[in-house]
Scaffold this active site. Structure first.
Site, PDB file in Angstrom:
ATOM      1  N   VAL A 130      -2.879  29.567   9.046  1.00 35.27           N
ATOM      2  CA  VAL A 130      -3.290  30.522  10.087  1.00 35.27           C
ATOM      3  C   VAL A 130      -4.315  29.819  10.976  1.00 35.27           C
ATOM      4  O   VAL A 130      -4.594  28.628  10.805  1.00 35.27           O
ATOM      5  CB  VAL A 130      -3.851  31.831   9.474  1.00 35.27           C
ATOM      6  N   ASP A 175       0.827  -1.209   0.000  1.00 38.32           N
ATOM      7  CA  ASP A 175       0.000   0.000   0.000  1.00 38.32           C
ATOM      8  C   ASP A 175       0.862   1.260   0.000  1.00 38.32           C
ATOM      9  O   ASP A 175       0.582   2.229  -0.713  1.00 38.32           O
ATOM     10  CB  ASP A 175      -0.916   0.033   1.239  1.00 38.32           C
ATOM     11  N   ASP A 229       3.742  36.081   8.640  1.00 37.51           N
ATOM     12  CA  ASP A 229       2.823  36.135   9.769  1.00 37.51           C
ATOM     13  C   ASP A 229       2.372  37.584   9.917  1.00 37.51           C
ATOM     14  O   ASP A 229       2.777  38.442   9.129  1.00 37.51           O
ATOM     15  CB  ASP A 229       3.493  35.586  11.056  1.00 37.51           C
ATOM     16  N   GLU A 271      -7.578  28.243  12.797  1.00 40.78           N
ATOM     17  CA  GLU A 271      -8.655  27.451  12.168  1.00 40.78           C
ATOM     18  C   GLU A 271      -9.963  28.260  12.188  1.00 40.78           C
ATOM     19  O   GLU A 271     -10.881  27.976  12.971  1.00 40.78           O
ATOM     20  CB  GLU A 271      -8.792  26.126  12.934  1.00 40.78           C
ATOM     21  N   HIS A 276      -3.116  18.787   4.188  1.00 37.22           N
ATOM     22  CA  HIS A 276      -3.212  18.627   5.642  1.00 37.22           C
ATOM     23  C   HIS A 276      -1.986  17.889   6.152  1.00 37.22           C
ATOM     24  O   HIS A 276      -1.849  16.697   5.925  1.00 37.22           O
ATOM     25  CB  HIS A 276      -4.521  17.882   5.960  1.00 37.22           C
ATOM     26  N   SER A 296      -7.284  21.598   9.391  1.00 30.96           N
ATOM     27  CA  SER A 296      -7.378  20.201   9.827  1.00 30.96           C
ATOM     28  C   SER A 296      -8.805  19.680   9.758  1.00 30.96           C
ATOM     29  O   SER A 296      -9.006  18.472   9.871  1.00 30.96           O
ATOM     30  CB  SER A 296      -6.799  20.036  11.229  1.00 30.96           C
ATOM     31  N   MET A 308       2.385  24.834  13.005  1.00 34.78           N
ATOM     32  CA  MET A 308       2.325  24.112  11.734  1.00 34.78           C
ATOM     33  C   MET A 308       3.088  24.848  10.635  1.00 34.78           C
ATOM     34  O   MET A 308       3.848  24.240   9.881  1.00 34.78           O
ATOM     35  CB  MET A 308       0.862  23.894  11.308  1.00 34.78           C
TER      36      MET A 308
HETATM   37  P1  NAI Z   1      -0.887  28.364  15.666  1.00 36.58           P
HETATM   38  O1  NAI Z   1      -1.810  29.103  16.543  1.00 36.58           O
HETATM   39  O2  NAI Z   1       0.341  27.740  16.253  1.00 36.58           O
HETATM   40  O3  NAI Z   1      -0.379  29.322  14.503  1.00 36.58           O
HETATM   41  C1  NAI Z   1      -1.190  30.151  13.734  1.00 36.58           C
HETATM   42  C2  NAI Z   1      -0.353  31.303  13.254  1.00 36.58           C
HETATM   43  O4  NAI Z   1      -1.084  32.046  12.294  1.00 36.58           O
HETATM   44  C3  NAI Z   1       0.042  32.276  14.347  1.00 36.58           C
HETATM   45  O5  NAI Z   1       1.447  32.469  14.354  1.00 36.58           O
HETATM   46  C4  NAI Z   1      -0.670  33.550  13.950  1.00 36.58           C
HETATM   47  O6  NAI Z   1       0.031  34.736  14.326  1.00 36.58           O
HETATM   48  C5  NAI Z   1      -0.738  33.389  12.460  1.00 36.58           C
HETATM   49  N1  NAI Z   1      -1.718  34.269  11.811  1.00 36.58           N
HETATM   50  C6  NAI Z   1      -2.943  34.645  12.245  1.00 36.58           C
HETATM   51  N2  NAI Z   1      -3.510  35.492  11.365  1.00 36.58           N
HETATM   52  C7  NAI Z   1      -2.652  35.637  10.343  1.00 36.58           C
HETATM   53  C8  NAI Z   1      -2.667  36.410   9.147  1.00 36.58           C
HETATM   54  N3  NAI Z   1      -3.688  37.178   8.838  1.00 36.58           N
HETATM   55  N4  NAI Z   1      -1.608  36.308   8.336  1.00 36.58           N
HETATM   56  C9  NAI Z   1      -0.544  35.549   8.659  1.00 36.58           C
HETATM   57  N5  NAI Z   1      -0.473  34.830   9.794  1.00 36.58           N
HETATM   58  C10 NAI Z   1      -1.509  34.873  10.628  1.00 36.58           C
HETATM   59  O7  NAI Z   1      -1.763  27.281  14.911  1.00 36.58           O
HETATM   60  P2  NAI Z   1      -1.344  25.874  14.291  1.00 36.58           P
HETATM   61  O8  NAI Z   1      -1.498  24.828  15.306  1.00 36.58           O
HETATM   62  O9  NAI Z   1      -0.048  26.053  13.599  1.00 36.58           O
HETATM   63  O10 NAI Z   1      -2.507  25.642  13.220  1.00 36.58           O
HETATM   64  C11 NAI Z   1      -2.578  26.346  12.017  1.00 36.58           C
HETATM   65  C12 NAI Z   1      -3.519  25.650  11.068  1.00 36.58           C
HETATM   66  O11 NAI Z   1      -3.082  24.329  10.886  1.00 36.58           O
HETATM   67  C13 NAI Z   1      -4.961  25.539  11.551  1.00 36.58           C
HETATM   68  O12 NAI Z   1      -5.825  25.652  10.445  1.00 36.58           O
HETATM   69  C14 NAI Z   1      -5.023  24.143  12.140  1.00 36.58           C
HETATM   70  O13 NAI Z   1      -6.316  23.619  12.120  1.00 36.58           O
HETATM   71  C15 NAI Z   1      -4.137  23.410  11.179  1.00 36.58           C
HETATM   72  N6  NAI Z   1      -3.536  22.184  11.691  1.00 36.58           N
HETATM   73  C16 NAI Z   1      -3.096  22.096  12.966  1.00 36.58           C
HETATM   74  C17 NAI Z   1      -2.553  20.927  13.434  1.00 36.58           C
HETATM   75  C18 NAI Z   1      -2.050  20.830  14.824  1.00 36.58           C
HETATM   76  O14 NAI Z   1      -1.705  19.714  15.262  1.00 36.58           O
HETATM   77  N7  NAI Z   1      -1.941  21.916  15.553  1.00 36.58           N
HETATM   78  C19 NAI Z   1      -2.416  19.728  12.566  1.00 36.58           C
HETATM   79  C20 NAI Z   1      -2.846  19.969  11.222  1.00 36.58           C
HETATM   80  C21 NAI Z   1      -3.408  21.135  10.828  1.00 36.58           C
END
Ligand code: NAI
Length: 703
Positions: free
Chosen positions: A400, A295, A343, A402, A450, A429, A324
Site C-alpha cells: 500500500v 557472487d 485493495d 508508503e 523490497h 522501499s 507494485m
Molecule cells: P501505488 O500508489 O501504485 O499503489 C498503492 C495501492 O495501495 C493503491 O492501489 C491503493 O488503492 C492501495 N491501498 C491504499 N490503502 C489500502 C488499504 N488500506 N488496503 C489495500 N490497499 C490499499 O504505489 P506503489 O508504487 O505500488 O507502491 C506501493 C509500495 O511499494 C510503497 O510502500 C512503495 O514505497 C513501495 N515500493 C515502490 C516502488 C516503486 O518503484 N514505485 C519500488 C519498491 C517499493
C-alpha cells in the site's frame, strides 16, 4: 576413455564421444578437456577407415558448461602466450573434427552454453533434447568475454553477421531448445534421449559426405557482399546504444565478427583468439565474472540464508493492487502460487488483475506462454476488497502507500484472518522494518521484501531483516523469492536499507550539479558514458520528484543517519513548487514527455543554477556520482546494513544500475587505481573540491 572424454566405437562404426569430466559436476573447457579432445581426435583420425560417423554427447546433466571460469579469472597479462596456445589447440582439434571426412552430430542432452555451444557448432548437425531448464546460447558478453573457441566465427558463418550479432552474440541470451532452433543454432529438438541418439544415427547414415558449409566450394557468408558492406557503417552507432558505457566485450565481439568476415575461417579463428585473450587478461572481465557468475551464484544459492527448514508458501495475500502490488501478484501467480490481491475497492483490485492480464498477453505474443497457460495463471489471481477472502493465506506481501500509519493499519486488519504463523512481509522501499514490526503481534514473522519496478522484469529482491525478525521468516522469504525467480540479497534494517539509500545519494549528487550550473545534457551523458543504464535526471523522473522529496523529509524527520543538505533539495523543491514538474507519470519533470516518447530535457533547467557555471571535468562528474554511491555502500558495510560484499555488489548491479563493468559498488572500491587506499585518496581530493560528503569513512576502505 581419453581423459575427460569417453570414446566408444559402437555398432556400424559410429563412435560416441562422451564428455564426462571425472570428479566435476559439469564439463568445462579446462586443460584436461583440451588434452582429452586432442587424444580423442587423434584416435578418430587413426581409426577413420573403420568409422562411419561420430556422435558427441555428455554424461552430465548439462551438455557442457563452458569456459573454466575459476581458471579464467586468474589470468594475468603474463599468461597471454599460454592462453593463446591453449585456445589454438582447442580450436585446431574442433577444426580437425569438422574436417574428419565423417559426419559428426552433436547430441545436446542438456544446457550448451558458451564452450558447449562452440563444440556443437563444430559438428555438422545438432540435435537438442528438450530437457527441463535446458538453455543454449553464448552468455559470454554478460561476463565481459567473447565466445573465443570458434563461437564468434562459426555463428557469423552460419547466421550471417547481422543475425549473429544482434540476436545471439551481443545479447548473451540463453535460449530454450525450441527458441535456439528458431534462431538457427540447432537443427532438431526432441523429447527423449532415445530419440536424440536414434536421430543422430539416422542423420549419420543419411549424410556420409557431411561437411561444414564453409568447407564446401563456393561458400559465402550469408548476407555477405554488398548487403554486408551496406550494414557495416551502422554497427558502431547501434553498438553504442547497446553497450552503454565502458564495456569492452561487445566492442571486441563486433571487431572479431567483422574482421572475421574479411578473411578465411582459419584466420578468423586466430583473430577471435587475439580478442578473447585481451579480454581474459584485462580487469573488466574479472570484475564481471566475479559478480555476475560467482557472487550471483552465492547469493542465489542462499549464502545469506539461515539453514532452517521452511514450510513453503502456497497462498499469498498481496495488499494494494497499485503498480507494485499488481506486479508482485503477477510474479507470484506466474510461479504457480495462489494469490489474493486486495485493495480498498473491488475496482482497484480488478485493475491490478488487469495489469497481470496485460503482461500475460505480452508473454503469449512473444511465444513464451500458450493462451491456456496464460489463462491458468490469471485464474490463480483473485482480486478482492474483502478482507475475509484472505483466509488461509500463509504469506502476506503489503504494497500500500508508503505511509507507516497506513501500513500498521492494514497489517492489524489482516493478521487475524491469515493462516497461523503466516509470513508478514512489507514491500516498503524506505521505512525501517523494525519500526513497522511494532504494529504486528508476531514481529519474528515480520520482514521486508523490497521488489523493484517493473516487478516482472527486475531480477532483484532486497530482503530486509528487522531487529526482531526470526530465522524462519528469513528462510521463508528467501525461499519465496527464489520460487518466483528473483535473486534475493539479504540486508539488515535501516532507513532506505541498502539500495534505496545508495541510489538516493546518486540522484542527490547529480541533481546538485544542476544547481552548480552543469548543463543537464552533460550530467546525463557523463552517467551514460560511465556505464549507468539511465541518466540520473531521467531516473529521478521515473521515481518521481514527489517521492524523492517525501523520502528526504522522512529521513530528516527521523533524524537517523547523516543526511547532508545538498543543493539538490532546493532544485527538487523548486521543480515541484514553482514549476509543477513532478516527473514522468505527470508527463513533465526534468524531461518533457510528449506522446509517450523518451522525452526531451526541459529547456527551463538552465535557470535552476544558483552558482555560476564552472567547468567541471568529465571525470569529476562521473566520479562524483560513482563515489557518492560507493562511499555510502562502505558506510552500509561499516554500519552492518550489508551482511556481505556479494549482497552489496549484486544489489548495486541488479537493483540500482551501478555500472556493470565495475562488477559492483564494493568491487569498484577494491579495483580503483591504487586499490582501496587509492580510492580513499581520491575521495579526500573530491571532498576538498566538492564537500565533506566525500570524506572517506574512518574504517579502511578495504573489504
Ligand atoms: P501505488 O500508489 O501504485 O499503489 C498503492 C495501492 O495501495 C493503491 O492501489 C491503493 O488503492 C492501495 N491501498 C491504499 N490503502 C489500502 C488499504 N488500506 N488496503 C489495500 N490497499 C490499499 O504505489 P506503489 O508504487 O505500488 O507502491 C506501493 C509500495 O511499494 C510503497 O510502500 C512503495 O514505497 C513501495 N515500493 C515502490 C516502488 C516503486 O518503484 N514505485 C519500488 C519498491 C517499493
Amino acid at each position: 576413455m581419453t581423459g575427460t572424454i569417453g570414446y566408444d566405437c559402437g555398432p556400424g562404426g559410429v563412435v560416441t564421444l562422451t564428455l564426462d569430466d571425472p570428479g566435476q559436476a559439469a564439463n568445462t573447457m579446462s586443460r584436461a578437456y583440451a588434452a582429452s579432445m586432442t587424444a580423442a581426435v587423434d584416435r578418430l583420425e587413426a581409426e577413420r577407415d573403420e568409422i562411419t560417423g561420430v556422435i558427441v554427447t555428455s554424461a552430465k546433466r548439462t551438455f557442457f558448461a563452458g569456459g573454466d571460469l575459476p581458471e579464467m579469472i586468474k589470468a594475468t597479462p603474463a599468461d597471454a602466450p599460454a592462453l593463446t596456445a591453449l585456445l589454438t589447440t582447442i580450436k585446431a582439434d574442433l577444426r580437425r573434427l569438422e574436417q574428419l571426412g565423417r559426419p559428426v552430430v552433436a547430441a545436446i542432452n542438456g544446457s550448451a552454453l558458451g564452450g558447449g555451444l562452440e563444440i556443437a557448432l563444430a559438428c555438422h548437425h545438432r540435435i537438442a533434447l528438450d530437457a527441463p531448464g535446458s538453455r543454449i546460447g553464448f552468455p559470454e558478453v554478460t561476463l565481459g568475454l567473447l565466445p573465443g573457441a570458434g563461437g564468434v566465427t562459426r555463428t557469423v558463418r552460419m547466421l550471417g553477421l547481422a543475425d549473429a550479432l544482434t540476436n545471439i552474440l551481443l545479447t548473451g541470451r540463453q535460449l530454450r531448445p525450441a527458441a535456439a532452433r528458431d534462431a538457427g543454432l540447432v537443427d532438431e529438438v526432441v523429447d527423449t534421449a532415445e530419440e536424440m541418439l536414434a536421430g543422430a544415427r539416422a542423420w549419420i547414415a543419411a549424410h556420409p559426405g557431411a561437411a561444414q558449409p564453409w568447407d564446401r566450394p563456393g561458400y559465402r557468408i550469408p548476407g555477405a557482399g554488398r548487403e554486408l558492406a551496406a550494414q557495416l557503417p551502422a554497427y558502431p552507432a547501434n553498438l553504442r546504444k547497446q553497450l552503454k558505457g565502458r564495456l569492452p566485450a561487445p566492442e571486441a565481439i563486433l571487431a572479431a565478427a567483422v574482421e572475421g568476415t574479411q578473411v578465411d575461417l582459419d584466420t578468423a579463428l586466430t583473430v577471435e583468439t587475439r580478442y578473447l585473450v585481451s579480454l581474459l587478461t584485462g580487469q573488466i572481465a574479472k570484475n564481471m565474472i566475479g559478480a555476475f557468475f560467482f557472487d550471483l551464484k552465492a547469493v542465489n544459492d542462499g549464502a545469506s540464508r539461515p539453514d532452517v527448514e521452511v514450510a513453503p508458501v502456497t497462498r499469498v495475500a498481496v495488499l494494494g493492487a497499485g503498480m507494485m502490488g499488481a506486479g508482485i501478484a503477477y510474479a507470484c501467480a506466474r510461479a504457480g502460487l495462489q494469490v489474493v490481491l486486495k485493495d480498498v475497492t473491488a475496482e482497484a483490485a480488478e485493475r491490478g488483475r488487469a495489469h497481470a492480464e496485460k503482461l500475460l498477453g505480452r508473454e503469449v505474443g512473444k511465444g513464451r506462454l500458450d493462451p491456456d497457460g496464460a489463462a491458468a495463471v490469471l485464474r490463480r489471481i483473485t482480486p478482492t476488497a474483502d478482507v475475509g477472502a484472505l483466509a488461509g493465506c500463509d504469506a502476506v506481501i503489503e504494497a500500500v502507500f508508503e505511509d507507516p500509519a497506513l501500513k500498521h493499519a492494514v497489517f492489524a486488519e489482516v493478521e487475524p484472518v491469515l493462516a497461523p504463523g503466516a509470513l508478514l512481509a512489507s514491500n516498503t522501499s524506505t521505512l525501517p522494518i523494525t519500526g513497522l514490526a511494532t504494529g504486528v503481534s508476531r514481529p519474528a514473522d515480520f520482514i521486508g521484501m523490497h521488489f523493484f519496478s517493473p516487478v516482472d522484469r527486475m531480477p532483484l529482491l532486497e530482503i530486509v531483516v528487522g531487529a526482531r525478525t526470526g530465522d524462519a521468516a528469513l528462510a521463508r522469504a528467501f525461499d519465496l523469492g527464489r520460487r518466483i525467480g528473483k535473486t534475493p540479497i539479504v540486508v539488515n534494517d535501516g532507513r532506505g536499507f541498502f539500495t534505496s539509500r545508495v541510489i538516493g545519494r546518486f540522484l542527490d549528487e547529480a541533481i546538485s550539479m544542476l544547481a552548480e550550473g552543469v548543463p543537464a545534457p552533460s550530467i546525463e551523458q557523463a552517467a551514460l558514458q560511465a556505464g549507468y543504464p539511465t541518466g540520473p535526471l531521467a531516473l529521478a523522473d521515473e521515481v518521481s520528484l514527489t517521492l524523492i522529496r517525501r523520502i528526504r523529509r522522512q529521513f530528516e524527520a527521523a533524524g537517523d543517519g547523516d543526511f547532508p543538505v545538498l543543493p539538490a533539495h532546493a532544485v527538487v523543491d523548486r521543480m515541484l513548487d514553482e514549476h509543477d514538474r513532478p516527473g514522468r507519470a505527470a508527463g513533465r519533470g526534468f524531461y518533457d514527455y510528449g506522446g509517450g516518447s523518451r522525452g526531451r530535457l526541459w529547456p527551463g533547467l538552465a535557470a535552476l543554477a544558483t552558482a555560476p557555471g564552472r567547468a567541471i571535468p568529465l571525470i569529476d562528474l562521473q566520479e562524483r556520482m560513482m563515489f557518492a554511491e560507493s562511499l555510502d555502500a562502505l558506510r552500509c558495510r561499516d554500519e552492518g546494513v550489508l551482511r556481505s560484499a556479494a549482497d552489496g555488489d549484486i544489489g548495486s548491479l541488479l537493483g540500482i544500475g551501478f555500472p556493470a563493468w565495475t562488477g559492483g559498488v564494493l568491487r569498484y572500491v577494491q579495483q580503483y587505481a591504487g586499490g582501496p587506499a587509492g580510492f580513499a585518496a581520491r575521495a579526500t581530493e573530491l571532498a576538498k573540491t566538492y564537500g565533506d560528503r566525500f570524506t572517506p569513512p574512518p574504517a579502511s576502505a578495504g573489504r
